[in-house]
Design a protein around this motif. Structure first.
Motif, PDB file in Angstrom:
ATOM      1  N   GLU A  67       0.830  -1.206   0.000  1.00 24.22           N
ATOM      2  CA  GLU A  67       0.000   0.000   0.000  1.00 24.22           C
ATOM      3  C   GLU A  67       0.866   1.258   0.000  1.00 24.22           C
ATOM      4  O   GLU A  67       0.595   2.209  -0.729  1.00 24.22           O
ATOM      5  CB  GLU A  67      -0.956   0.008   1.198  1.00 24.22           C
ATOM      6  CG  GLU A  67      -2.036  -1.043   1.150  1.00 24.22           C
ATOM      7  CD  GLU A  67      -1.605  -2.409   1.702  1.00 24.22           C
ATOM      8  OE1 GLU A  67      -2.465  -3.292   1.778  1.00 24.22           O
ATOM      9  OE2 GLU A  67      -0.419  -2.581   2.064  1.00 24.22           O
TER      10      GLU A  67
ATOM     11  N   ILE B 241       2.797   1.704  -3.457  1.00 17.12           N
ATOM     12  CA  ILE B 241       1.998   2.193  -4.591  1.00 17.12           C
ATOM     13  C   ILE B 241       1.119   3.383  -4.195  1.00 17.12           C
ATOM     14  O   ILE B 241       0.285   3.814  -4.977  1.00 17.12           O
ATOM     15  CB  ILE B 241       1.156   1.063  -5.231  1.00 17.12           C
ATOM     16  CG1 ILE B 241       0.092   0.528  -4.262  1.00 17.12           C
ATOM     17  CG2 ILE B 241       2.052  -0.048  -5.752  1.00 17.12           C
ATOM     18  CD1 ILE B 241      -0.881  -0.463  -4.901  1.00 17.12           C
TER      19      ILE B 241
ATOM     20  N   GLN C   7      -1.355   3.667  -2.097  1.00 15.45           N
ATOM     21  CA  GLN C   7      -2.795   3.353  -2.079  1.00 15.45           C
ATOM     22  C   GLN C   7      -3.362   3.697  -0.712  1.00 15.45           C
ATOM     23  O   GLN C   7      -2.851   3.258   0.315  1.00 15.45           O
ATOM     24  CB  GLN C   7      -3.018   1.868  -2.392  1.00 15.45           C
ATOM     25  CG  GLN C   7      -4.485   1.485  -2.362  1.00 15.45           C
ATOM     26  CD  GLN C   7      -4.726   0.145  -3.001  1.00 15.45           C
ATOM     27  OE1 GLN C   7      -4.101  -0.190  -3.979  1.00 15.45           O
ATOM     28  NE2 GLN C   7      -5.643  -0.612  -2.435  1.00 15.45           N
TER      29      GLN C   7
ATOM     30  N   PHE D  84      -7.477  -2.879   0.030  1.00 15.05           N
ATOM     31  CA  PHE D  84      -7.807  -3.808  -1.056  1.00 15.05           C
ATOM     32  C   PHE D  84      -9.130  -4.475  -0.732  1.00 15.05           C
ATOM     33  O   PHE D  84      -9.475  -4.662   0.439  1.00 15.05           O
ATOM     34  CB  PHE D  84      -6.706  -4.867  -1.211  1.00 15.05           C
ATOM     35  CG  PHE D  84      -5.462  -4.336  -1.853  1.00 15.05           C
ATOM     36  CD1 PHE D  84      -5.387  -4.185  -3.227  1.00 15.05           C
ATOM     37  CD2 PHE D  84      -4.367  -3.984  -1.083  1.00 15.05           C
ATOM     38  CE1 PHE D  84      -4.230  -3.702  -3.832  1.00 15.05           C
ATOM     39  CE2 PHE D  84      -3.209  -3.500  -1.673  1.00 15.05           C
ATOM     40  CZ  PHE D  84      -3.138  -3.355  -3.053  1.00 15.05           C
TER      41      PHE D  84
ATOM     42  N   HIS E 291      -6.764 -10.059  -3.806  1.00 21.45           N
ATOM     43  CA  HIS E 291      -6.467  -8.925  -4.674  1.00 21.45           C
ATOM     44  C   HIS E 291      -5.161  -8.270  -4.234  1.00 21.45           C
ATOM     45  O   HIS E 291      -4.318  -7.901  -5.057  1.00 21.45           O
ATOM     46  CB  HIS E 291      -7.630  -7.923  -4.658  1.00 21.45           C
ATOM     47  CG  HIS E 291      -7.472  -6.813  -5.641  1.00 21.45           C
ATOM     48  ND1 HIS E 291      -7.596  -5.500  -5.284  1.00 21.45           N
ATOM     49  CD2 HIS E 291      -7.177  -6.815  -6.962  1.00 21.45           C
ATOM     50  CE1 HIS E 291      -7.374  -4.746  -6.337  1.00 21.45           C
ATOM     51  NE2 HIS E 291      -7.128  -5.514  -7.370  1.00 21.45           N
ATOM     52  N   ARG E 292      -4.965  -8.141  -2.935  1.00 20.28           N
ATOM     53  CA  ARG E 292      -3.723  -7.556  -2.412  1.00 20.28           C
ATOM     54  C   ARG E 292      -2.513  -8.384  -2.829  1.00 20.28           C
ATOM     55  O   ARG E 292      -1.497  -7.844  -3.254  1.00 20.28           O
ATOM     56  CB  ARG E 292      -3.793  -7.445  -0.887  1.00 20.28           C
ATOM     57  CG  ARG E 292      -2.561  -6.786  -0.273  1.00 20.28           C
ATOM     58  CD  ARG E 292      -2.701  -6.669   1.260  1.00 20.28           C
ATOM     59  NE  ARG E 292      -1.668  -5.825   1.817  1.00 20.28           N
ATOM     60  CZ  ARG E 292      -0.486  -6.284   2.254  1.00 20.28           C
ATOM     61  NH1 ARG E 292      -0.213  -7.570   2.210  1.00 20.28           N
ATOM     62  NH2 ARG E 292       0.408  -5.432   2.745  1.00 20.28           N
TER      63      ARG E 292
ATOM     64  N   VAL F 271      -1.702  -7.926  -6.624  1.00 16.95           N
ATOM     65  CA  VAL F 271      -1.023  -6.658  -6.883  1.00 16.95           C
ATOM     66  C   VAL F 271       0.401  -6.709  -6.334  1.00 16.95           C
ATOM     67  O   VAL F 271       1.357  -6.268  -6.976  1.00 16.95           O
ATOM     68  CB  VAL F 271      -1.824  -5.475  -6.295  1.00 16.95           C
ATOM     69  CG1 VAL F 271      -1.030  -4.182  -6.353  1.00 16.95           C
ATOM     70  CG2 VAL F 271      -3.157  -5.329  -7.019  1.00 16.95           C
ATOM     71  N   ASN F 272       0.554  -7.261  -5.147  1.00 14.08           N
ATOM     72  CA  ASN F 272       1.872  -7.375  -4.530  1.00 14.08           C
ATOM     73  C   ASN F 272       2.805  -8.235  -5.381  1.00 14.08           C
ATOM     74  O   ASN F 272       3.983  -7.899  -5.569  1.00 14.08           O
ATOM     75  CB  ASN F 272       1.728  -7.948  -3.113  1.00 14.08           C
ATOM     76  CG  ASN F 272       2.861  -7.536  -2.210  1.00 14.08           C
ATOM     77  OD1 ASN F 272       3.927  -7.129  -2.655  1.00 14.08           O
ATOM     78  ND2 ASN F 272       2.626  -7.658  -0.916  1.00 14.08           N
TER      79      ASN F 272
ATOM     80  N   TYR G 197       3.794  -6.210  -8.547  1.00 18.20           N
ATOM     81  CA  TYR G 197       4.713  -5.133  -8.183  1.00 18.20           C
ATOM     82  C   TYR G 197       6.100  -5.705  -7.861  1.00 18.20           C
ATOM     83  O   TYR G 197       7.126  -5.210  -8.330  1.00 18.20           O
ATOM     84  CB  TYR G 197       4.155  -4.352  -6.993  1.00 18.20           C
ATOM     85  CG  TYR G 197       4.993  -3.162  -6.609  1.00 18.20           C
ATOM     86  CD1 TYR G 197       4.818  -1.944  -7.252  1.00 18.20           C
ATOM     87  CD2 TYR G 197       5.952  -3.258  -5.607  1.00 18.20           C
ATOM     88  CE1 TYR G 197       5.584  -0.836  -6.912  1.00 18.20           C
ATOM     89  CE2 TYR G 197       6.728  -2.165  -5.264  1.00 18.20           C
ATOM     90  CZ  TYR G 197       6.546  -0.962  -5.920  1.00 18.20           C
ATOM     91  OH  TYR G 197       7.315   0.120  -5.577  1.00 18.20           O
TER      92      TYR G 197
END
Length: 151
Positions: A4, A7, A9, A13, A18-19, A22-23, A26
């Motif tokens: 978080e 990025i 954010q 999430f 979903h977290r 994205v992790n 990234y």
């Protein structure tokens, strides 16, 4: 630092899945960028390095371009084009396959093996920097989790 924060954010999430997705994306880009910085002084891309490592693993046996394609980490890579670039750098040799004239055999040269040996030293230094962040047990566990995610 958390994903978080990295990025920037500010909203949570929707789900832990979903977290983690994205992790993973990234972190994958972060690792690729880190590896590219190691390879750049040697005039190699990540994909070319991948081809050289595949060929070293089969050395002294030749490998068909189609087999290289199957083993590439980046499935969108054009192995034939990558091999052409490595031939131009004299890191691999390309020959007609004796058993199938339509197929092409590729073998790593001594110059290619020597380059990988030099890169192994740099890779070992990179590995040591990661050992400060994860223990061997944690790295093995993370690999097991990633394997399970792909299963």
């Amino acid at each position: 630092m958390s994903i978080e924060a990295d990025i920037k954010q500010t909203t949570p999430f929707k789900t832990p899945y979903h977290r983690v997705m994205v992790n993973l994306m990234y972190t994958s880009n972060w690792v690729a960028d880190s590896q590219m910085r190691v390879l750049k002084p040697f005039g190699l891309t990540l994909q070319q390095y991948n081809v050289l490592r595949i060929l070293r693993g089969q050395h002294p046996n030749p490998v068909k371009v189609s087999d290289i394609t199957e083993r590439m980490l980046d499935k969108m890579s054009n192995a034939s084009r990558l091999v052409d670039k490595l031939v131009a750098k004299k890191l691999v040799l390309r020959t007609e396959c004796p058993s199938d004239r339509r197929a092409v055999d590729v073998v790593i040269t001594d110059q290619g093996l020597a380059l990988l040996k030099r890169l192994d030293t740099h890779q070992a230094k990179w590995d040591l920097t990661q050992a400060d962040k994860l223990t061997e047990e944690e790295a093995n566990y993370l690999s097991q989790l990633l394997d399970r995610l792909r299963a």
